[in-house]
Structure formats: C-alpha cells, structure tokens
Design a protein around this motif. Structure first.
Motif, PDB file in Angstrom:
ATOM      1  N   TRP A 198       0.905  -0.794   0.099  1.00  0.00           N
ATOM      2  CA  TRP A 198      -0.063   0.032  -0.399  1.00  0.00           C
ATOM      3  C   TRP A 198       0.496   1.589  -0.181  1.00  0.00           C
ATOM      4  CZ3 TRP A 198      -0.838   4.495   2.110  1.00  0.00           C
ATOM      5  CH2 TRP A 198      -2.263   5.407   1.964  1.00  0.00           C
ATOM      6  N   PHE A 199       2.021   1.283   0.497  1.00  0.00           N
ATOM      7  CA  PHE A 199       2.715   2.941   1.109  1.00  0.00           C
ATOM      8  C   PHE A 199       3.825   2.417  -0.368  1.00  0.00           C
ATOM      9  CE2 PHE A 199       2.008   2.258   5.694  1.00  0.00           C
ATOM     10  CZ  PHE A 199       1.468   4.382   5.620  1.00  0.00           C
ATOM     11  N   GLN A 200       3.882   0.716  -1.103  1.00  0.00           N
ATOM     12  CA  GLN A 200       5.086   1.603  -2.149  1.00  0.00           C
ATOM     13  C   GLN A 200       3.726   2.719  -2.927  1.00  0.00           C
ATOM     14  OE1 GLN A 200       7.628   0.389  -2.557  1.00  0.00           O
ATOM     15  NE2 GLN A 200       8.463   0.449  -1.011  1.00  0.00           N
ATOM     16  N   ASN A 201       2.845   1.574  -3.483  1.00  0.00           N
ATOM     17  CA  ASN A 201       2.079   1.749  -4.459  1.00  0.00           C
ATOM     18  C   ASN A 201       1.652   3.158  -4.224  1.00  0.00           C
ATOM     19  OD1 ASN A 201       1.638  -0.224  -6.410  1.00  0.00           O
ATOM     20  ND2 ASN A 201       0.307  -0.927  -4.616  1.00  0.00           N
ATOM     21  N   HIS A 202       1.068   3.979  -3.172  1.00  0.00           N
ATOM     22  CA  HIS A 202       0.437   5.415  -2.747  1.00  0.00           C
ATOM     23  C   HIS A 202       1.380   6.188  -2.724  1.00  0.00           C
ATOM     24  CE1 HIS A 202      -3.276   7.319  -0.927  1.00  0.00           C
ATOM     25  NE2 HIS A 202      -2.410   8.099  -0.701  1.00  0.00           N
ATOM     26  N   LYS A 203       2.848   5.708  -2.633  1.00  0.00           N
ATOM     27  CA  LYS A 203       4.013   6.804  -2.851  1.00  0.00           C
ATOM     28  C   LYS A 203       4.154   6.953  -4.334  1.00  0.00           C
ATOM     29  CE  LYS A 203       7.703   5.911  -1.805  1.00  0.00           C
ATOM     30  NZ  LYS A 203       8.692   5.080  -0.810  1.00  0.00           N
ATOM     31  N   ALA A 204       4.351   6.216  -5.418  1.00  0.00           N
ATOM     32  CA  ALA A 204       4.537   6.236  -6.651  1.00  0.00           C
ATOM     33  C   ALA A 204       3.708   6.609  -7.215  1.00  0.00           C
ATOM     34  CB  ALA A 204       4.751   4.772  -7.099  1.00  0.00           C
ATOM     35  N   ARG A 205       2.249   6.451  -7.082  1.00  0.00           N
ATOM     36  CA  ARG A 205       1.010   6.556  -7.699  1.00  0.00           C
ATOM     37  C   ARG A 205       0.699   8.445  -7.777  1.00  0.00           C
ATOM     38  NH1 ARG A 205      -0.447   1.247  -9.317  1.00  0.00           N
ATOM     39  NH2 ARG A 205      -1.762   0.535  -7.974  1.00  0.00           N
ATOM     40  N   GLU A 206       1.237   8.676  -5.852  1.00  0.00           N
ATOM     41  CA  GLU A 206       1.241  10.175  -5.386  1.00  0.00           C
ATOM     42  C   GLU A 206       2.025  10.736  -6.582  1.00  0.00           C
ATOM     43  OE1 GLU A 206      -0.037  13.809  -3.754  1.00  0.00           O
ATOM     44  OE2 GLU A 206      -0.892  11.936  -4.350  1.00  0.00           O
ATOM     45  N   ARG A 207       3.518  10.197  -6.592  1.00  0.00           N
ATOM     46  CA  ARG A 207       4.252  11.098  -7.520  1.00  0.00           C
ATOM     47  C   ARG A 207       4.096  11.312  -9.001  1.00  0.00           C
ATOM     48  NH1 ARG A 207      10.657  10.655  -6.371  1.00  0.00           N
ATOM     49  NH2 ARG A 207      11.443  11.774  -8.239  1.00  0.00           N
ATOM     50  N   HIS A 208       3.577   9.806  -9.596  1.00  0.00           N
ATOM     51  CA  HIS A 208       2.768  10.491 -10.533  1.00  0.00           C
ATOM     52  C   HIS A 208       2.331  11.062 -10.598  1.00  0.00           C
ATOM     53  CE1 HIS A 208       1.534   8.191 -14.820  1.00  0.00           C
ATOM     54  NE2 HIS A 208       3.613   8.001 -14.608  1.00  0.00           N
ATOM     55  N   HIS A 209       1.361  11.355 -10.629  1.00  0.00           N
ATOM     56  CA  HIS A 209      -0.229  11.669 -10.383  1.00  0.00           C
ATOM     57  C   HIS A 209       0.105  13.615 -10.850  1.00  0.00           C
ATOM     58  CE1 HIS A 209      -3.490   8.886  -9.153  1.00  0.00           C
ATOM     59  NE2 HIS A 209      -2.628   8.628 -11.000  1.00  0.00           N
TER      60      HIS A 209
END
Lengths: 178, 178
Positions: free
Chosen positions: A66-77
């Motif tokens: 969850w943290f990995q994804n959330h961080k990655a997507r946040e940045r990507h967005h």
DNA sequence: GTGCTATGAATGAAGG
DNA sequence: CCTTCATTCATAGCAC
C-alpha cells in the motif's frame, strides 16, 4: 461468518486472492501517509498491520504494498498534472489530486460510514500513530564486511560488462544445445 | 489490440527497455535457485545467460539481478508472513506466495484459464524445455571447473543456512553435470 | 456486455 | 547485502 460486515465496508468481492481494505484501514493508512510516513520500516509495518488487523483481515505485505503504491502513484499523478488522459472533454469531472481516499469516496455513500464516534480501536490507533510518527528511524545497518565483499563481486560484473554497459559484449558462445 | 506480439520469445507487455523473462527462462532460473544457487559468480552468470539466450533475449545483468531479487524477496516473504494471525475466515487458507512466477505458472486461479496470450511458440518451448532441462546447464568443457565451483558454492550456502531443511524441495541440478 | 479507472500485487532495475 | 524506485500485470468496481 461474515467477518467483513462489521464495518459496513463491504468486502463484497473480497473472496480470496486480493486484499480488500476496509474504509477504516484506508483511513488510517492515508492518515499516516499524510503525516509524512512514506516508507515504513519492517518494524513499523508490523505494528501497523497488527493494529489494522482489528478492522479486518490484513497482512504485512498489504501494508508494504500500500505504501509503495501510494507513494508511487502520488508522485506519478503530480507529474501528470497536465495533459491528463484527455477524455475530460465535456465533463468537468476530473479525477482526484493530492491524496483523498479514492477508495472511500468511490464506495458509494457508505451508509454506515458516518460514525461520528471513532471505534475504540481507532482511538487506540491514533495514539499509536503518534508514537510511530515520533519514532525515529535508526539505520544501524553496518553490514561492513559483507558490503565489501559484495562490492568486489559487483565490480567484477561491471568490468565484465554486465552492468552499466547496457549490452553485454560477449554474446553467445555458440553453446547452443541441439 | 496488440494481439500480434508474435515476437515469440517475449510475452506481452515487454515492449522494450525492460527484460521480460520467458517461462522457460524463469523455469531454469528457478530450478537453479532451488538447487542451491544463490549468488552465481561472474562466469556462472555468463554461462547461464548464454544458455538462456536460446530462449530469448537476455543479458548477463538480468541474470545477476534476478538472483539478487529472488533471494531478497524470498527472505522478505518469510519475514512478512507474520502479518495477520489468520482470521480463519471460513477456510482460513493463507495465500502464501513464496515463489509464484508471474509469467507461465501465473494461472493459479484463473476461472477459465483463458490463456489467449499463449502463443504457439510458447507451446513449442514447453516441448523443448524437456530436452533442455535434461541437458546439463554447463558446457562440456567446464565440467570439472563448474563442478568444483558449484560444490564450494553450495557449501557456503549450507553454512549460511539458506538450504534450510524443509524449505527447498529436494531438487538437485548439480547432478546433471556431475 | 463492454470499457475505463483505480488499485492491489509482482518484479525488474538501480542505489548505497 | 538491504532498501527503494519504476514499470507492469491483474483484478475489483462502476459507468456506459
């Protein structure tokens, strides 16, 4: 055995195979994320997972992902702040920015979601949260010798052209079987 | 609708840039790993890479990274297994993944097992796989050398406790070339 | 029924 | 070795 209906979160399709976080779990995770926690250590993951297990089935790896994804997507967005998918034409409905609980918002209106009072577990959790946030990360990673040995090995690979080169020079040795 | 990734070797998605191992490549690598190979030497990497190139495009660094990642993740998975006490929801079956290859054996639950992505090439590989697996993984000239190195390497693994009993199935590829 | 979006899960690649 | 980033696959859920 409806273990998931206690929160009205609807683990509808959460048969088996994929973790379906409850609204409470997502809330806590999001809160932690907003607090600044981006890459929890193993210990923290354990703690978080343990506490979140009070809200439903969860594993450590779920927290990790969850943290990995959330961080990655946040940045990507954030990087995607312009251009967008394009189909926005006509509808002024754009997706979300920042970090609103996407899942929670999308989950209809959550009929029973309006708990004015937080659950006991949740309150307890908030206290823990403070500790976690305050908690300082101690690397204390001194592999020392191991690193040295690794360095040399890695260096070999580099010299051999395995890394950085992009393409390995010694291609094929005509060892084709058959 | 890019049905025609008739490149054969690589599966879908592997446009470019990133190595996308074929099922056969993963199979061989997994077998090697199970046999006890943990950190192949530079020449081992070269040999493996050369042999695996018969199944498709591959570089030495791919092999290098594969072993590194595989080992690290194997360890982490064991560590992370202590997430939930196991709610025993109905079946109480935990989805432990250990080494689930996403490529070929990915069809774990697949209701219909509708492998439309499976090309004819892939089927061909499976047949070939048999022969290849039967063959030794190292060139004939390296018989003694490879054997010696492998033996010493395996010994190290044992000392490190990686060849824990009950963890790795009894598979011994080292006998292939002995 | 088809399609898209959001997201969980997995893994290749790289840094330190 | 351990940690982290980036990219991809697969699936749940909703809209059309």
């Amino acid at each position: 055995m409806d273990e998931g209906d206690r929160f009205g979160t609807a683990r509808v399709g959460a048969k088996c195979g994929r973790w379906n976080p409850t609204a409470e779990q997502v809330k806590v995770l999001t809160d932690l994320f907003r607090s600044g926690l981006r890459t929890p250590s193993t210990d923290q993951i354990q703690t978080i997972s343990s506490h979140l297990s009070s809200f439903g089935k969860i594993e450590s790896k779920n927290v990790f992902y969850w943290f990995q994804n959330h961080k990655a997507r946040e940045r990507h967005h954030k990087k995607r702040r312009r251009g967008g998918p394009g189909p926005g034409a006509g509808g002024g409905e754009d997706h979300l920015l920042l970090l609103p609980d996407k899942r929670g918002a999308r989950t209809r209106s959550l009929p029973s979601n309006d708990d004015s009072r937080k659950s006991e577990q949740e309150v307890m959790w908030e206290e823990r949260q403070r500790e976690i946030e305050t908690l300082e990360l101690f690397p204390l990673k001194s592999y020392d010798l191991a690193a040295e040995k690794w360095r040399s090995m890695r260096n070999e690979c580099k010299e051999a052209g395995f890394l950085e080169a992009g393409m390995d020079p010694p291609l094929d040795l005509s060892l084709r079987f058959l």
